[in-house]
Write an enzyme that holds these catalytic residues in place. Sequence first.
Site, PDB file in Angstrom:
ATOM      1  N   ASN A  17       0.851  -1.188   0.000  1.00  0.00           N
ATOM      2  CA  ASN A  17       0.000   0.000   0.000  1.00  0.00           C
ATOM      3  C   ASN A  17       0.887   1.238   0.000  1.00  0.00           C
ATOM      4  O   ASN A  17       1.503   1.569   1.012  1.00  0.00           O
ATOM      5  CB  ASN A  17      -0.907  -0.015   1.236  1.00  0.00           C
ATOM      6  CG  ASN A  17      -1.771   1.224   1.346  1.00  0.00           C
ATOM      7  OD1 ASN A  17      -1.917   1.980   0.388  1.00  0.00           O
ATOM      8  ND2 ASN A  17      -2.337   1.444   2.521  1.00  0.00           N
ATOM      9  N   LYS A  43      -0.022   4.276  -0.211  1.00  0.00           N
ATOM     10  CA  LYS A  43      -0.691   5.435   0.404  1.00  0.00           C
ATOM     11  C   LYS A  43      -0.527   6.662  -0.512  1.00  0.00           C
ATOM     12  O   LYS A  43      -0.620   6.528  -1.730  1.00  0.00           O
ATOM     13  CB  LYS A  43      -0.183   5.655   1.821  1.00  0.00           C
ATOM     14  CG  LYS A  43      -0.332   4.377   2.674  1.00  0.00           C
ATOM     15  CD  LYS A  43      -0.044   4.591   4.131  1.00  0.00           C
ATOM     16  CE  LYS A  43      -0.209   3.274   4.890  1.00  0.00           C
ATOM     17  NZ  LYS A  43      -0.029   3.456   6.344  1.00  0.00           N
ATOM     18  N   HIS A  70      -9.549   0.619   5.460  1.00  0.00           N
ATOM     19  CA  HIS A  70      -8.228   0.847   6.058  1.00  0.00           C
ATOM     20  C   HIS A  70      -8.379   1.757   7.276  1.00  0.00           C
ATOM     21  O   HIS A  70      -9.222   2.655   7.300  1.00  0.00           O
ATOM     22  CB  HIS A  70      -7.287   1.487   5.037  1.00  0.00           C
ATOM     23  CG  HIS A  70      -5.856   1.481   5.470  1.00  0.00           C
ATOM     24  ND1 HIS A  70      -5.358   2.418   6.356  1.00  0.00           N
ATOM     25  CD2 HIS A  70      -4.824   0.657   5.170  1.00  0.00           C
ATOM     26  CE1 HIS A  70      -4.076   2.169   6.563  1.00  0.00           C
ATOM     27  NE2 HIS A  70      -3.726   1.108   5.857  1.00  0.00           N
ATOM     28  N   GLU A 100      -6.833   4.213   8.343  1.00  0.00           N
ATOM     29  CA  GLU A 100      -6.728   5.654   8.083  1.00  0.00           C
ATOM     30  C   GLU A 100      -8.042   6.208   7.528  1.00  0.00           C
ATOM     31  O   GLU A 100      -8.364   7.380   7.735  1.00  0.00           O
ATOM     32  CB  GLU A 100      -5.564   5.914   7.126  1.00  0.00           C
ATOM     33  CG  GLU A 100      -4.221   5.635   7.780  1.00  0.00           C
ATOM     34  CD  GLU A 100      -3.079   5.439   6.804  1.00  0.00           C
ATOM     35  OE1 GLU A 100      -1.959   5.189   7.271  1.00  0.00           O
ATOM     36  OE2 GLU A 100      -3.311   5.508   5.582  1.00  0.00           O
ATOM     37  N   GLU A 129      -4.776  -5.432  10.796  1.00  0.00           N
ATOM     38  CA  GLU A 129      -3.770  -4.408  11.036  1.00  0.00           C
ATOM     39  C   GLU A 129      -4.055  -3.722  12.367  1.00  0.00           C
ATOM     40  O   GLU A 129      -4.893  -2.815  12.428  1.00  0.00           O
ATOM     41  CB  GLU A 129      -3.802  -3.352   9.922  1.00  0.00           C
ATOM     42  CG  GLU A 129      -3.437  -3.855   8.551  1.00  0.00           C
ATOM     43  CD  GLU A 129      -3.336  -2.703   7.559  1.00  0.00           C
ATOM     44  OE1 GLU A 129      -2.246  -2.513   6.999  1.00  0.00           O
ATOM     45  OE2 GLU A 129      -4.322  -1.987   7.367  1.00  0.00           O
ATOM     46  N   GLY A 136       2.697   2.279  10.997  1.00  0.00           N
ATOM     47  CA  GLY A 136       3.526   3.472  10.874  1.00  0.00           C
ATOM     48  C   GLY A 136       4.165   3.927  12.169  1.00  0.00           C
ATOM     49  O   GLY A 136       4.702   5.022  12.238  1.00  0.00           O
ATOM     50  N   SER A 190       3.897  -2.456  10.226  1.00  0.00           N
ATOM     51  CA  SER A 190       5.361  -2.389  10.336  1.00  0.00           C
ATOM     52  C   SER A 190       6.037  -3.713   9.991  1.00  0.00           C
ATOM     53  O   SER A 190       6.989  -4.137  10.657  1.00  0.00           O
ATOM     54  CB  SER A 190       5.770  -1.926  11.741  1.00  0.00           C
ATOM     55  OG  SER A 190       5.264  -0.633  12.014  1.00  0.00           O
ATOM     56  N   GLY A 216       3.045  -1.418   4.279  1.00  0.00           N
ATOM     57  CA  GLY A 216       2.945   0.026   4.100  1.00  0.00           C
ATOM     58  C   GLY A 216       4.268   0.624   3.660  1.00  0.00           C
ATOM     59  O   GLY A 216       4.694   0.464   2.530  1.00  0.00           O
ATOM     60  N   GLY A 217       4.939   1.303   4.577  1.00  0.00           N
ATOM     61  CA  GLY A 217       6.163   2.028   4.248  1.00  0.00           C
ATOM     62  C   GLY A 217       7.231   1.192   3.578  1.00  0.00           C
ATOM     63  O   GLY A 217       7.930   1.671   2.673  1.00  0.00           O
TER      64      GLY A 217
END
Length: 263
Positions: free
Chosen positions: A9, A11, A105, A107, A176, A182, A221, A242-243
């Site tokens: 993802n 984002k 999600h 967020e 998640e 994050g 993470s 994610g990141g």
Amino acid sequence: MRRLIVAGNWKMFGSKRFVAEYAATLARVRTSLPGKRFPEAISLVLFPPVAYLGYVLRQLDEQGLVDSVEVGGQDLHAAAEGAYTGSIAGEMLKDIGATWVLVGHSERRQAGETDEMVAEKFAAALRAGLKPVLCIGETESERDSGNAESVVLRQIEQVAARVGAEGLGRGVIAYEPVWAIGTGKTATPALAQAMHRVIRQALAGLAPDLGRDLALLYGGSVKPANAAELFAQPDIDGGLIGGASLEAAQFLEIAQAGRSAAH
């Protein structure tokens, strides 16, 4: 046997240059693998910003990867069309080449999406012929108060009530924990497995095949250093990254960590 899924993802990150370099890196790494292809037991999916979705598909095609990496949208509207400025329908995502879409999600939930809204979006994804990834998870305060399981199961039950067990089975669930997204914090493999086991048992209560066959992903993470141990858990079928998915080589390193973990 459930197929391992490693999804990235992005984002709200990316650019045309980023996309081109990313696809080139994927292609370069693939040539170093046995048979010059990604492991057949692993599905790779990317969720770029919708503005770049078509460009991602074009770059994957130019690099000969369009059959190896699937693409999805990060969100969709519950309606097929209408006066909803700034929104995108599942049918539109499908029309430009997406095959997956994220729904619920954390967020988006933090921005005001309710369980009912998420259920409607899940139904909309199915109607459009997309494979929805239902994102669920508890906040740190919900876990500390002992309500983690009830929160997660409620989020699933709302969708099941809307689309039924058969509809739920046409998607994927990504657990998640919000406190691990994050933040650098990661649920231990044992903690992640425990929640995935609770989820799988609840799914089996809806339909035996659902508990056995529905893919459950972990997100929060995930990195190359912890991916192998997480993916080796019996009820974890991959990850929503994610990141770490913003670096193509790192994303593939996470995927490679799951080579022997297909359940």
